[in-house]
Design an enzyme around this catalytic site. Structure first.
Site, PDB file in Angstrom:
ATOM      1  CB  CYS A  85      -0.950   0.004   1.189  1.00 24.72           C
ATOM      2  SG  CYS A  85      -2.015  -1.444   1.230  1.00 24.72           S
ATOM      3  CB  CYS A 208     -12.498  -0.690   6.617  1.00 22.71           C
ATOM      4  SG  CYS A 208     -12.709  -1.791   8.034  1.00 22.71           S
ATOM      5  CE  LYS A 330     -15.045   4.867   6.191  1.00 20.41           C
ATOM      6  NZ  LYS A 330     -15.646   5.136   4.861  1.00 20.41           N
ATOM      7  CG  HIS A 334      -6.410   2.804   0.657  1.00 14.75           C
ATOM      8  ND1 HIS A 334      -5.165   3.175   0.201  1.00 14.75           N
ATOM      9  CD2 HIS A 334      -6.210   1.657   1.380  1.00 14.75           C
ATOM     10  CE1 HIS A 334      -4.251   2.294   0.629  1.00 14.75           C
ATOM     11  NE2 HIS A 334      -4.858   1.359   1.338  1.00 14.75           N
TER      12      HIS A 334
END
Lengths: 387, 387
Positions: A85, A208, A330, A334
């Site tokens: 990531c 998430c 959030k 992402h």
């Protein structure tokens, strides 16, 4: 480390979300064209693509040459940089190191990820590749599950309440309302978080970061004369990538994000900017708990106080240190390999006064923090208004 | 481009072939440890992993931090560089550019690929990711099929016979007999090639590089004092990565390997070494036809003469310009993301006089050429004996 000056002269990105009508190449090209358009006098000497899982997401490798060819820039050296990531932030670090050292004079760095073509379980498998196949994946732990364990431990050890943990997602959603490229542009309350469906106890849906498609690009140069619009240059003041023990269960203290602590410390030192001078920070809040621990690792909050401080307004747009000024992971979204470059493009917009409705007044210095794994790799950069 | 001097101070690699008992990490660690052992005074400031398809081959991304952690070097910045089959050479180029420019003082560059855990059709799908998913993969063309078309066209246009096309595979197998790390250590005749099973007409089994597991690593430094054994330093004299129109059907002339021509020209110019001074070249002969076209693009053979010259002994170990001194891709093997670093490690052994039974007498200058796609990306480096 870099000895000459490196600047971002322009940035471009796509909106984030469901982009069914665009391929991974379409997305990378759209962001790249926007960025290149802002620096018409600069011909990039390298094209670096930040991406994590194009192989499983789009049956595609060799993105460097493919994006370069699609841009009509065949000939230019090109390759992909991957660090889970943190692929975007790490790709930027490679470009910055090359331009800042004078190895090359300019680069286009573009981050891209196509996630929405995958079924949810495929996304889980793809993200789990940030963790060891032989150990963590083998026992069936998804990336959300690992972060769930971390969140439970954090809440227990630090006496963090459900609503306190929700404070960073709430902040993100508030900031995203006015961010045109954000995936979720509506404000939420802590109640929305605590009533959302359970993903990996205690993490709920709104803890998430979402799954989305997107691409973001910046043009790097060490030649201020070639940059067309002098008022829109941001200086890259410093940057660092750091790693730590691969999986969180191998570490002495799971709640100490050492990679971020090291990368942030090194980046600030290289930038010669004291922490107190930063006007905003883009934080890698892939999960609410990760945002909190990141703020603690960078020393903005004391140990155990990341979420609590956020719940007190410290990190809100009108607080002591605004974070995630366009919504963070959030709410802005992402798209994994692109995320680091969204953060960097947003920091660029802020310090050059181009952040529109999301502008932090008088923003002069900004930092970005981009994590791979559970803070296994961390890429941190510090930007300043060009003199 | 690099301004200060960059050296390879040591190299290490695994043997190539079926490594059922070793994971992709085991392989990368084994090669890295061997390389690091040769430079005990050097602590790498970055670890760069060249790899193409660990995601589909080993369900693993984030190789940079994983290898770094497994080596006990947590903290060190690390990432993966991918450019299809030129991942290894391109990863080296990033490390060389960073070390040569003084951005960092040292780096470990390790290439690795785990291919034998996959079924043959999975390998075909993985390799096809070097080509466009939307166009080339979509019509069902495998990588071997594309190269088959290229070989047919080459043979027709240039009047190349079956036995002439076989000359590079034959040369490779001859050189590999004494190469301990090579996958296939037995000599063959043109008849063996022409009688082997058909893969993609006119390419037969022995025209094609094999599928194997392997890893190769080198230590880069700009500090000759830190390198422990001065006699074993090789200087990196120059290097370049170039790209071209992505797929071969987009090009004006499919038989002109422009990426290799450009990268080779730039690398020689930067190295200030005339082509005639090269004592050996490691050529990317993923398929026999690719080896021939590469030799033509680098100007060693005239157009259409690559295989013909090889059949006359020009490129044999006792010929005018030895190539593939340890067996090349066909016989040493082609663990995709590692291949470029095998070539570089072999060139290092040659110019430092450590090539043992495969030593080219008096080798002073060597070049390596590593291709991604059908010469879509090409990474070329030139090495010299350290003064």
């Amino acid at each position: 480390m870099p000895k000459s000056k490196a600047y971002i002269s322009s940035a471009g990105f796509t909106s984030i979300g469901d982009q069914w009508d665009k391929s991974i190449i379409d997305l990378a090209v759209e962001a790249s064209r926007k960025a290149l358009k802002g620096s018409p006098k600069i011909k990039p000497q390298q094209i670096i693509v930040g991406n994590m899982f194009s192989a499983v997401g789009a049956s595609q490798e060799h993105l460097g040459a493919l994006v370069t060819s699609a841009l009509g820039l065949s000939g230019v050296p090109a390759y992909k940089v991957e660090a889970a990531c943190s692929s975007g932030g790490t790709a930027f670090n490679v470009g910055y190191s090359l331009v800042g050292s004078g190895a090359i004079d300019s680069a286009l760095v573009v981050g891209v990820e196509k996630m929405r073509d995958l079924e949810p379980e495929q996304v889980s498998l793809a993200l789990a590749m940030a963790e060891s196949a032989e150990y963590t994946q083998f026992v069936g732990a998804t990336f959300a599950a690992l972060n769930g364990l971390l969140a439970r431990y954090y809440m227990e050890q630090m006496n963090v309440s459900r609503d306190e943990l929700s404070s960073i997602p709430v902040l993100d959603h508030t900031n995203a309302v006015t961010a045109e490229h954000a995936q979720f542009r509506r404000a939420i309350t802590p109640e929305v978080v605590s009533r959302s469906s359970m993903i990996a106890d205690p993490l709920r849906l709104f803890d998430c970061a979402p799954v989305g498609d997107g691409a973001s690009a910046v043009v790097l140069t060490n030649d201020t004369a070639a940059a067309s619009s002098k008022g829109k240059l941001a200086r890259v003041l410093g940057g660092a990538v750091a790693t730590t023990e691969f999986s969180m269960y191998e570490r002495k203290d799971m709640l100490d994000f050492r990679a971020t602590r090291d990368a942030f410390g090194q980046a600030l030192e290289r930038a010669a900017v004291p922490r107190s001078k930063l006007d905003l920070v883009e934080v890698h809040d892939a999960f609410s708990v990760v945002g909190a621990l990141s703020l603690e690792a960078m020393g903005f909050s004391k140990r155990g106080m990341g979420s609590k401080d956020a719940s007190q307004g410290k990190y809100s747009r009108d607080g002591e240190l605004p974070i995630n000024t366009f919504g963070g992971l959030k709410a802005r979204g992402h798209p994994v390999g692109a995320t680091g470059l969204y953060q960097i493009a947003e920091a660029y917009l802020q310090v050059t006064g181009q952040a529109g409705k999301n502008q932090i007044d008088g923003a002069e210095f900004a930092a970005t923090q981009n994590i791979g794994g559970v803070d296994t790799t961390s890429a941190v950069h510090v930007f300043g208004r060009a003199a």
